[in-house]
Design an enzyme around this catalytic site. Structure first.
Site, short mmCIF file in Angstrom:
data_model
loop_
_atom_site.label_atom_id
_atom_site.label_comp_id
_atom_site.label_asym_id
_atom_site.label_seq_id
_atom_site.Cartn_x
_atom_site.Cartn_y
_atom_site.Cartn_z
N VAL A 90 1.12 -1.12 -0.12
CA VAL A 90 0.18 0.03 0.24
C VAL A 90 0.79 1.17 0.25
CG1 VAL A 90 -1.72 1.76 1.63
CG2 VAL A 90 -1.97 -1.14 1.29
N ARG A 96 -2.93 2.45 6.73
CA ARG A 96 -3.84 2.62 8.20
C ARG A 96 -5.07 3.35 7.50
NH1 ARG A 96 0.35 0.28 8.04
NH2 ARG A 96 2.22 -0.12 9.27
N ARG A 97 -5.46 2.98 6.00
CA ARG A 97 -6.76 3.65 6.12
C ARG A 97 -7.99 2.39 5.53
NH1 ARG A 97 -5.88 7.98 1.22
NH2 ARG A 97 -4.95 9.57 2.18
N GLY A 98 -7.10 1.45 5.81
CA GLY A 98 -7.91 -0.14 5.89
C GLY A 98 -7.47 -0.38 4.16
N TYR A 129 -1.07 -10.48 9.77
CA TYR A 129 -1.92 -11.37 8.88
C TYR A 129 -3.11 -12.06 9.17
CZ TYR A 129 0.64 -9.88 5.08
OH TYR A 129 0.40 -8.37 3.57
N PHE A 417 7.91 -16.15 -1.95
CA PHE A 417 7.27 -16.16 -3.08
C PHE A 417 6.62 -14.23 -2.69
CE2 PHE A 417 4.98 -19.31 -1.02
CZ PHE A 417 3.57 -18.65 -0.03
C1 LIG Z 1 1.52 -3.82 5.68
C2 LIG Z 1 0.41 -2.81 5.15
C3 LIG Z 1 0.42 -3.68 3.52
C4 LIG Z 1 -0.63 -2.48 5.59
O1 LIG Z 1 -1.58 -1.89 5.13
P1 LIG Z 1 -2.85 -0.57 5.50
O2 LIG Z 1 -3.38 -0.44 3.90
O3 LIG Z 1 -1.94 -0.22 6.26
O4 LIG Z 1 -3.32 -1.66 6.53
P2 LIG Z 1 -4.85 -1.32 6.85
O5 LIG Z 1 -5.09 -0.02 7.33
O6 LIG Z 1 -5.98 -2.13 6.10
O7 LIG Z 1 -4.85 -2.17 7.95
C5 LIG Z 1 -5.48 -2.74 8.94
C6 LIG Z 1 -5.18 -3.61 10.18
O8 LIG Z 1 -3.92 -4.18 10.43
C7 LIG Z 1 -2.69 -3.25 10.88
N1 LIG Z 1 -1.77 -3.31 10.18
C8 LIG Z 1 -1.43 -2.61 9.06
N2 LIG Z 1 -0.17 -2.58 8.68
C9 LIG Z 1 0.33 -3.52 10.52
C10 LIG Z 1 1.68 -3.80 10.99
N3 LIG Z 1 2.78 -3.55 9.56
N4 LIG Z 1 1.88 -4.17 11.71
C11 LIG Z 1 1.41 -4.72 12.56
N5 LIG Z 1 -0.20 -4.49 12.56
C12 LIG Z 1 -0.56 -3.79 10.99
C13 LIG Z 1 -4.03 -1.65 11.16
O9 LIG Z 1 -3.40 -1.57 12.31
C14 LIG Z 1 -5.22 -2.10 10.74
O10 LIG Z 1 -5.28 -2.86 12.39
P3 LIG Z 1 -7.35 -2.37 12.98
O11 LIG Z 1 -7.88 -2.97 12.12
O12 LIG Z 1 -6.78 -3.03 13.72
O13 LIG Z 1 -6.78 -0.93 12.65
C15 LIG Z 1 1.25 -1.39 4.49
O14 LIG Z 1 1.83 -0.90 5.30
C16 LIG Z 1 2.49 -1.57 3.98
O15 LIG Z 1 2.41 -1.63 2.05
N6 LIG Z 1 3.64 -2.00 4.57
C17 LIG Z 1 4.94 -2.11 3.51
C18 LIG Z 1 5.04 -3.56 2.40
C19 LIG Z 1 4.69 -4.27 3.85
O16 LIG Z 1 4.74 -4.45 4.58
N7 LIG Z 1 3.87 -5.59 2.92
C20 LIG Z 1 3.59 -6.60 3.43
C21 LIG Z 1 3.80 -7.74 2.53
S1 LIG Z 1 3.53 -9.13 3.30
#
Ligand SMILES: CC(C)(COP(=O)(O)OP(=O)(O)OC[C@H]1O[C@@H](n2cnc3c(N)ncnc32)[C@H](O)[C@@H]1OP(=O)(O)O)[C@@H](O)C(=O)NCCC(=O)NCCS
Length: 417
Positions: A90, A96-98, A129, A417
């Site tokens: 993202v 953190r907008r869902g 996850y 992967f």
């Molecule tokens: C991790 C990532 C995909 C999260 O995307 P996002 O759109 O911010 O996630 P959301 O807003 O849908 O968050 C959903 C929930 O997960 C939690 N969450 C999201 N990322 C998190 C993290 N890195 N650690 C802990 N909790 C996390 C949020 O706080 C939220 O919690 P809530 O439901 O209690 O409010 C994004 O921050 C990102 O791209 N990070 C860098 C790349 C990465 O790590 N990708 C994942 C590869 S496996």
């Protein structure tokens, strides 16, 4: 800030087009705080299936993505199609907008409507996850072995007909592929590596080397052919007193039989000038733990490996084999995939399994994450009971389910992967 005059654009989730690829690379690089060379993005693109991607869009602008990969993975009982979830990202300005939550839910709904019953992923951070119903299904160990004094025990197998051959990895590709294909069936979690995956495994540009040597390969063979191989890179070095201090970093090490496997380990531990072998990403029951004369020299550390998500309880539970008979009513909690919630009767023995809706009283209450965590056979369910995560109302039910779902070789993905 959001104002009436300048509202935040609506975010739409839909599959990505091929033409969105440059945007995806940008979002991915921003999210993963890295820069990718064109060669690396080309390798990544070759692995992706665009019709299994999902993008989050503001108008035409991509702000988040995920991809499903069609993998054939060894499950307890044999190879099966599963969905590998990858490239989840993202844009930092939109976190953190869902958006991830919407991508995850849409992906699971589409698997429910006609995809594989099991999804797996490697997590960048372990806290992400669980909320989407994934359970920590496999572990990996890393070893930092000082080579001085590290030798194999007297009981380690050997075979005088085996010999070693140093070879360029690309020149031995067919032989490496054959060894891997044979080994794959022996361990749940290993998945088939198609040509694009092998291209990535054997990639050897500056970016793939990350400051280390070119990729090196040694095969163990006899007159009948190759029986095992090891891939590694080295980093040259000396101490202040000019003593050898080079490090060997292992990637693949696979043997078709114990003697070939032991010979390859002997070789990496014995090489001149190597002070340390760093072996990241090893299976949690790596046989080297039973071969090293002084196992403490492994200096082992632990990491989570793959996370697994049961998409549909009724399709997933009969999709794998069981180690012993079990007949239990599971009361499953699943807020993300509500179609899984409620009571299911799982009846299994070593010849097969059924899983149906039931109104019978529950024997075990558990969140869907635990079914994912135990799915590949690497978990004992008593630990979840002790942690207060699952509960039984019929004494012995957890133990019976744990024994049935366990598998003798511990699961391990082998390659991210
Ligand atoms: C991790 C990532 C995909 C999260 O995307 P996002 O759109 O911010 O996630 P959301 O807003 O849908 O968050 C959903 C929930 O997960 C939690 N969450 C999201 N990322 C998190 C993290 N890195 N650690 C802990 N909790 C996390 C949020 O706080 C939220 O919690 P809530 O439901 O209690 O409010 C994004 O921050 C990102 O791209 N990070 C860098 C790349 C990465 O790590 N990708 C994942 C590869 S496996």
């Amino acid at each position: 800030m959001n104002t009436e005059a300048n509202p935040r654009p609506e975010t739409v989730i839909r599959p990505m087009e091929d033409s969105d690829w440059p945007q995806w690379v940008e979002v991915d690089q921003e999210a993963f705080v890295d820069d990718y060379s064109p060669a690396r993005t080309d390798r990544f693109k070759a692995i992706l299936e665009f019709d299994r991607t999902l993008g989050a869009y503001e108008g035409d602008r991509l702000v988040g993505a995920t991809a499903g990969l069609s993998l054939t993975m060894t499950l307890p009982g044999g190879p099966r199609p599963v969905c590998g979830v990858s490239a989840v990202c993202v844009l930092p300005s939109h976190r953190r907008r869902g958006i991830l939550s919407r991508l995850m839910r849409t992906q699971l709904e589409s698997l429910h409507e006609g995809g594989e019953p099991l999804a797996l992923l490697y997590a960048s951070e372990g806290a992400i996850y669980g909320r989407f119903g994934y359970g920590r299904a496999t572990d990996s160990l890393f070893f930092r072995i000082p080579t001085r004094g590290a030798r194999l025990a007297d009981h380690a197998p050997s075979d005088p007909s085996l010999r070693l051959r140093v070879v360029r990895p690309a020149a031995a590709r067919d032989e490496l592929e054959k060894v891997f294909e044979s080994v794959m069936a022996s361990r749940p979690g290993l998945y088939a590596r198609g040509p694009a995956v092998w291209d990535a495994v054997l990639a050897d540009d500056e970016e793939a080397r990350r400051g280390r040597s070119s990729l090196r390969c040694v095969v163990a063979e006899d007159d009948g052919g190759v029986r095992g191989y090891v891939l590694f890179r080295t980093k040259a070095g000396v101490t202040d007193h000019d003593l050898p201090d080079a490090e060997l970093r292992l990637s693949d090490l696979f043997g078709l039989d114990p003697a070939a496997y032991a010979l390859l380990w002997r070789h990496v531990l014995d090489r001149d000038l190597i002070a340390r072998v760093f072996a990241p990403n090893r299976p949690a029951d790596d046989p080297i733990m039973h071969l090293l004369a002084e196992p403490r020299l492994l200096n082992a550390g632990w990491l989570d490996d793959m996370w697994a998500r049961v998409v549909d309880v009724d399709r997933a539970m009969p999709y794998r084999a069981y180690s012993s008979p079990v007949d239990v009513v599971l009361d499953v909690t699943d807020t993300v995939c509500p179609w899984n919630a409620g009571r299911w009767r799982l009846s299994a023995d070593t010849s097969g399994a059924t899983c149906h809706r039931t109104n019978d009283p529950a024997d075990i209450e558990l969140p869907v994450n635990v079914l994912g965590a135990a799915y590949l056979g690497g978990r004992t369910l008593g630990a979840y009971e002790a942690a207060g995560v699952i509960r039984e109302s019929r004494p012995g039910a957890i133990r019976a389910l744990s024994a049935a779902m366990s598998w003798d070789t511990l699961p391990w993905g082998g390659l991210m992967f």
